[in-house]
Design a protein around this motif. Structure first.
Motif, PDB file in Angstrom:
ATOM      1  N   ALA A 277       1.403  -1.095  -0.241  1.00 33.16           N
ATOM      2  CA  ALA A 277      -0.065  -0.149  -0.029  1.00 33.16           C
ATOM      3  C   ALA A 277       0.941   1.230   0.249  1.00 33.16           C
ATOM      4  O   ALA A 277       0.366   2.341  -0.768  1.00 33.16           O
ATOM      5  N   TRP A 278       2.483   0.967   1.085  1.00 35.38           N
ATOM      6  CA  TRP A 278       3.016   2.899   0.999  1.00 35.38           C
ATOM      7  C   TRP A 278       3.630   2.479  -0.937  1.00 35.38           C
ATOM      8  O   TRP A 278       3.497   3.652  -0.219  1.00 35.38           O
ATOM      9  N   ALA A 279       3.829   1.163  -0.837  1.00 37.71           N
ATOM     10  CA  ALA A 279       4.902   1.670  -2.399  1.00 37.71           C
ATOM     11  C   ALA A 279       3.535   2.396  -2.709  1.00 37.71           C
ATOM     12  O   ALA A 279       3.884   2.482  -4.109  1.00 37.71           O
ATOM     13  N   THR A 286       5.724   9.570  -8.110  1.00 42.40           N
ATOM     14  CA  THR A 286       6.977   9.296  -8.676  1.00 42.40           C
ATOM     15  C   THR A 286       6.628   9.143 -10.388  1.00 42.40           C
ATOM     16  O   THR A 286       6.862   9.804 -11.299  1.00 42.40           O
ATOM     17  N   ALA A 287       5.230   8.785 -10.380  1.00 41.89           N
ATOM     18  CA  ALA A 287       4.749   8.749 -11.762  1.00 41.89           C
ATOM     19  C   ALA A 287       3.472  10.381 -12.341  1.00 41.89           C
ATOM     20  O   ALA A 287       4.306  10.456 -13.654  1.00 41.89           O
ATOM     21  N   GLY A 320      -5.527  11.389  -1.073  1.00 40.15           N
ATOM     22  CA  GLY A 320      -6.724  10.132  -1.488  1.00 40.15           C
ATOM     23  C   GLY A 320      -6.219   8.540  -1.610  1.00 40.15           C
ATOM     24  O   GLY A 320      -7.102   7.717  -1.441  1.00 40.15           O
ATOM     25  N   LEU A 321      -5.355   8.547  -2.743  1.00 41.18           N
ATOM     26  CA  LEU A 321      -4.929   6.743  -2.458  1.00 41.18           C
ATOM     27  C   LEU A 321      -5.074   5.950  -0.821  1.00 41.18           C
ATOM     28  O   LEU A 321      -5.137   4.968  -0.390  1.00 41.18           O
ATOM     29  N   TYR A 322      -4.355   7.212  -0.109  1.00 36.77           N
ATOM     30  CA  TYR A 322      -4.131   6.843   1.390  1.00 36.77           C
ATOM     31  C   TYR A 322      -5.419   6.624   1.955  1.00 36.77           C
ATOM     32  O   TYR A 322      -5.415   5.497   2.529  1.00 36.77           O
ATOM     33  N   LEU A 323      -6.302   7.609   1.488  1.00 34.59           N
ATOM     34  CA  LEU A 323      -7.907   7.214   2.132  1.00 34.59           C
ATOM     35  C   LEU A 323      -7.942   6.285   2.166  1.00 34.59           C
ATOM     36  O   LEU A 323      -8.703   5.649   2.382  1.00 34.59           O
ATOM     37  N   TRP A 330      -5.877  -1.768   4.090  1.00 37.22           N
ATOM     38  CA  TRP A 330      -4.647  -2.157   4.138  1.00 37.22           C
ATOM     39  C   TRP A 330      -3.304  -1.806   4.729  1.00 37.22           C
ATOM     40  O   TRP A 330      -2.431  -1.924   4.954  1.00 37.22           O
ATOM     41  N   LEU A 331      -3.549  -0.296   5.965  1.00 38.51           N
ATOM     42  CA  LEU A 331      -2.748   0.537   6.074  1.00 38.51           C
ATOM     43  C   LEU A 331      -3.562   0.820   7.932  1.00 38.51           C
ATOM     44  O   LEU A 331      -4.051   0.740   7.783  1.00 38.51           O
TER      45      LEU A 331
END
Length: 331
Positions: A277-279, A286-287, A320-323, A330-331
């Motif tokens: 998830a962190w990756a 990065t993208a 947003g991806l973290y939330l 997953w986190l």
């Protein structure tokens, strides 16, 4: 009869009474001759081959049985020879402490028509045998040597059952520690593995005991006296109970260790999921930076407000991806 050089103990019972004890082993033949109805207990403490050969001729002991009595670490067994039985059993003791320590006392015995000859291959206390015989000495008049053998087997089986109970108590603490949330610490896991080895070490001499006691009820092809037979049945029942307890302990520790192994797998999967998830969170900036790093104009290219917009887009997408991943657990 030549006197053995090893330490010995002697007792002579007649009509349910102790009539002599502590006499030298070389006086055994004349004592038995002088008391035709008497039965003998002769104990040899860590004898050598020469010591057993000294008593072999008067009692007609088989050479193979003598060889087994001298050798250490023989398996529990009962064998019949012409004129006598030979058996090998293990009394047990488990010392309490931070680390449980199992001590096994190997005892061999020759059972003749008028004598029980015990061979102790390691230091052990014989007082428990004597107390058991003296508690029901009147039955010696009925059972003779068969009652002496019963007393020996009763003490051995009781020691094995006591060892199983100590293991059961020790397993409670290990089980509680291993089944806590998350994988158990390495010292706790190693203690569980050591306990499994200890259970296996106890099981080897305990498993044959029910059949051995059942076979011992027939001495020289004859069944024991009907007044003594219930005592043998009681020992046989205790032996089976001990075997069941040890088998339960083995299944229990295997189940606990397997549960801990599954918990380790769950913890590893959880850690792997979090790393993935962190990756993913890090991959978004990065993208984006890689894409906008092309030598192509984009809205706000080479302007201050364009840099602010791109930075906000990067941060917003990553947050947003973290939330989303946190909502999924997953986190």
């Amino acid at each position: 009869m030549n006197a053995p050089s090893c330490p010995t103990q002697t007792r002579l019972y007649e009509d349910g009474k102790l009539i002599a004890e502590g006499f030298p082993a070389d006086q055994v033949p004349e004592k038995l001759e002088a008391h035709p109805r008497a039965v003998l207990w002769l104990d040899l403490d860590d004898p050598g081959m020469a010591d057993l050969e000294a008593i072999a001729e008067p009692f007609q002991l088989h050479p193979l049985a003598i060889e087994d009595a001298v050798q250490d670490h023989e398996a529990p067994k009962l064998q019949r020879y012409p004129g006598h039985l030979f058996l090998n059993v293990y009394a047990m003791d488990i010392a309490d402490g931070n680390l449980l320590r199992l001590t096994k006392h190997e005892i061999s015995a020759f059972v003749t028509e008028r004598a029980l000859i015990t061979v102790r291959k390691s230091p052990s206390d014989t007082e428990s045998f004597v107390q058991r015989w003296d508690a029901d000495a009147a039955l010696i008049a009925a059972g003779g040597v068969s009652f002496l053998l019963y007393g020996l087997l009763d003490v051995v089986v009781d020691s094995q059952f006591a060892a199983a109970l100590r293991l059961d108590g020790a397993m409670d603490a290990v089980e509680d520690a291993l089944l806590e949330e998350g994988a158990a610490p390495r010292p706790v896991r190693l203690r569980g593995i050591a306990l499994r080895k200890l259970v296996a070490a106890v099981r080897r001499p305990v498993a044959p005991m029910p059949d051995l006691v059942g076979q011992a009820m027939r001495i020289n092809g004859n069944s024991v006296d009907e007044r003594v037979e219930p005592y043998y049945r009681d020992v046989e029942d205790h032996a089976r109970h001990t075997v069941d307890e040890v088998e339960h302990l083995r299944d229990r520790i295997e189940g606990v260790l397997q549960a801990d192994l599954a918990e380790q797998g769950n913890a590893l999967n959880d850690t792997t999921r979090k790393l993935a998830a962190w990756a993913a969170v890090i991959a978004v900036p990065t993208a984006l930076t890689g894409y906008f790093g092309q030598n192509l104009p984009y809205p706000g290219y080479q302007t201050e407000w364009g840099w602010v917009v791109s930075t906000l887009v990067i941060a917003g997408c990553a947050f947003g991806l973290y939330l989303y991943l946190r909502k999924r657990g997953w986190l």
